[in-house]
Design an enzyme around this catalytic site. Structure first.
Site, PDB file in Angstrom:
ATOM      1  N   CYS A 383      18.809   4.789  81.795  1.00 24.01           N
ATOM      2  CA  CYS A 383      18.154   5.188  83.043  1.00 24.01           C
ATOM      3  C   CYS A 383      17.609   6.617  82.921  1.00 24.01           C
ATOM      4  O   CYS A 383      18.359   7.558  82.664  1.00 24.01           O
ATOM      5  CB  CYS A 383      19.145   5.092  84.199  1.00 24.01           C
ATOM      6  SG  CYS A 383      18.599   6.006  85.657  1.00 24.01           S
ATOM      7  N   CYS A 386      19.335   9.237  85.034  1.00 24.31           N
ATOM      8  CA  CYS A 386      20.639   9.655  84.486  1.00 24.31           C
ATOM      9  C   CYS A 386      20.409  10.643  83.347  1.00 24.31           C
ATOM     10  O   CYS A 386      21.076  11.680  83.251  1.00 24.31           O
ATOM     11  CB  CYS A 386      21.404   8.440  83.961  1.00 24.31           C
ATOM     12  SG  CYS A 386      21.774   7.199  85.200  1.00 24.31           S
TER      13      CYS A 386
END
Ligand code: SF4
Length: 463
Positions: A383, A386
């Protein structure tokens, strides 16, 4: 509106199979009639004669009926069409036009379907389609789906586009009773809880279906590079694999994708060169633009589709408008979250961050009088959001080392995702939770600000 074509316009025309350029007294449709224009057209496109018998000027008097039934279709009886022959014709056309420029494809589409074709305009960089249609000098129709949830900037942009091109956009609205039923039953933001498909079906797909029932062909801004792995097979023209047109039945609608082979950067080059108005949201980091609650800006280097329905898996990120061009996953495509997770290395690697397993997290959920508070990030290593917060989270862990707050991470994609959604309030990645010392209830960090100071402020307020 006549547009002065400068030498820079050759960027557009040079792609047209090296056709010679010539100046032609073209016709532009505006405010109810045809007006002369002193624009430059490619000689090979032959833009004049046939056009005088052209279609009714729908942009002058937009239809106010429930569908965008073209007046031409109500005047002329539809031909009896041999569908098999037409499918073959479209396949051949797709081959013939595979290397054609977007302008040439647009011209062919408008020439072939006249008033029975319309451009689907989303309010983003697909404004390039309107520019191409405008450049052909032919009359053209534009429709848009007003879901009722668009950004104010998009509404302003619609207005700007109407004024710039002297057109009226034929808006399609969702069925009021269906919207009412959805919102009264599930609230205004149900898509965050159970996915966007239901809301998109009511606000987008059904209105689109109604719009297309009044047409024989439509023009979209789909590009192969928009959704790697899901839109990699977009022909420049195809029999629509999903929707029906005016004559009804499968094969009754043709879909044109003039910019299928154009890269996003090249679309922007055209917009800049031709000084086309653009949605002001682009200047705020938005690439793909849809409804306000379901669209966000993306980080540099991120793919544009990551700004849409970001709380869902990549493979679910189609609203149903172009399902027919979604490629099935083969097991090694990058559309699969599971497969992405297999090839991306882990993040948040620090001696001060505890890598929690499922039993470890379950223990945190059970513990009522824990000795220390815990801050835990639920993440997926693939991600980009992230990845973007990795440095600040590691710094946070360094700051909290040796204090009464422990820092942990729990990888919550793939097999752990359903558990994390059910038990750990996982919405989108990353989700940050604080487990206070004297409470069994985890508190979710509510902000998108993920700098160290913001995270520390959150923790200090709760520890
Ligand atoms: Fe609803 Fe979001 Fe789909 Fe718009 S994009 S129709 S708000 S789910």
């Amino acid at each position: 509106m006549a547009l002065a074509v400068t030498s820079s316009a050759s960027i557009v025309f040079n792609n047209i199979n090296n056709n010679n350029l010539g100046t032609e007294q073209g016709v532009l449709f505006s405010n109810g009639g045809f007006q002369p224009s002193d624009r430059v057209f490619p000689v090979g496109l032959s833009l004049t004669r046939k056009r005088s018998a052209a279609v009714t000027a729908v942009n002058a008097e937009p239809k106010r009926s429930d569908s965008i039934v073209p007046s031409a279709a109500t005047v002329f009886a539809p031909d009896v069409v041999d569908k098999t022959a037409e499918v073959e014709d479209i396949e051949k056309l797709a081959k013939d036009l595979e290397n054609a420029s977007p302008l040439e494809i647009m011209d062919k589409a408008l020439e072939k379907y006249g008033n029975d074709i319309a451009i689907a305009f989303s309010g983003a960089e697909d404004v390039a389609l309107i520019e191409y249609a405008h450049l052909t000098g032919r009359p053209f129709r534009v429709f848009s789906l007003d879901t009722g949830r668009l950004n104010p900037e998009t509404y302003k942009f619609f207005d700007q586009v109407e004024k710039h091109y002297g057109i009226r956009i034929e808006y399609m609205f969702p069925d009021a009773v269906e919207v009412q039923a959805l919102v009264r039953t599930k609230g205004l933001f149900s898509f965050y809880e159970d996915g966007h498909q239901e809301c998109c079906s009511v606000r987008k797909v059904r209105p689109l279906r109604r719009a297309l029932k009044g047409l024989r062909a439509w023009i979209t801004g789909q590009r192969k590079d928009q959704s790697p792995g899901t839109r990699s097979e977009v022909p420049v023209v195809q029999v629509d694999p999903v929707f029906e047109g005016l004559d009804g039945g499968s094969g009754s609608l043709v879909k044109w994708n003039p910019v299928a082979n154009v890269a996003g950067n090249d679309v922007w080059n055209i917009l800049r060169t031709m000084e086309v108005p653009v949605n002001s949201l682009h200047a705020q980091g938005y690439i793909s633009i849809g409804c306000e609650p379901c669209t966000r800006s993306v980080l540099p280097g991120q793919h544009e589709r990551e700004g849409r329905w970001w709380w869902e898996d990549a493979k679910a990120k189609e609203c149903g408008l172009h399902k027919g061009n979604i490629k099935e996953e083969t097991g090694n495509g990058n559309a699969s979250v599971g497969n992405e997770s297999a090839v991306v290395s882990d993040i948040f690697e620090s001696e001060n961050i505890v890598n929690l397993t499922r039993p470890g997290v379950e223990n945190l959920l059970k513990m009522e009088n824990r000795k220390d508070g815990w801050v835990v990030v639920l993440y997926a290593p693939w991600c980009p959001f992230c990845q973007a917060m990795e440095a600040s989270y590691v710094e946070l862990a360094d700051k909290l080392a040796g204090t009464d707050v422990k820092v942990g991470k729990f990888r919550a994609d793939a097999d752990q995702k359903a558990f994390a959604q059910q038990e750990l309030q996982l919405g989108s990645f990353p989700t940050i939770l604080f487990f206070p010392k004297h409470s069994s209830r985890a508190i979710k960090y509510p902000s998108e600000k993920r700098d160290v100071d913001s995270l520390m402020a959150f923790i200090n307020a709760l520890r």
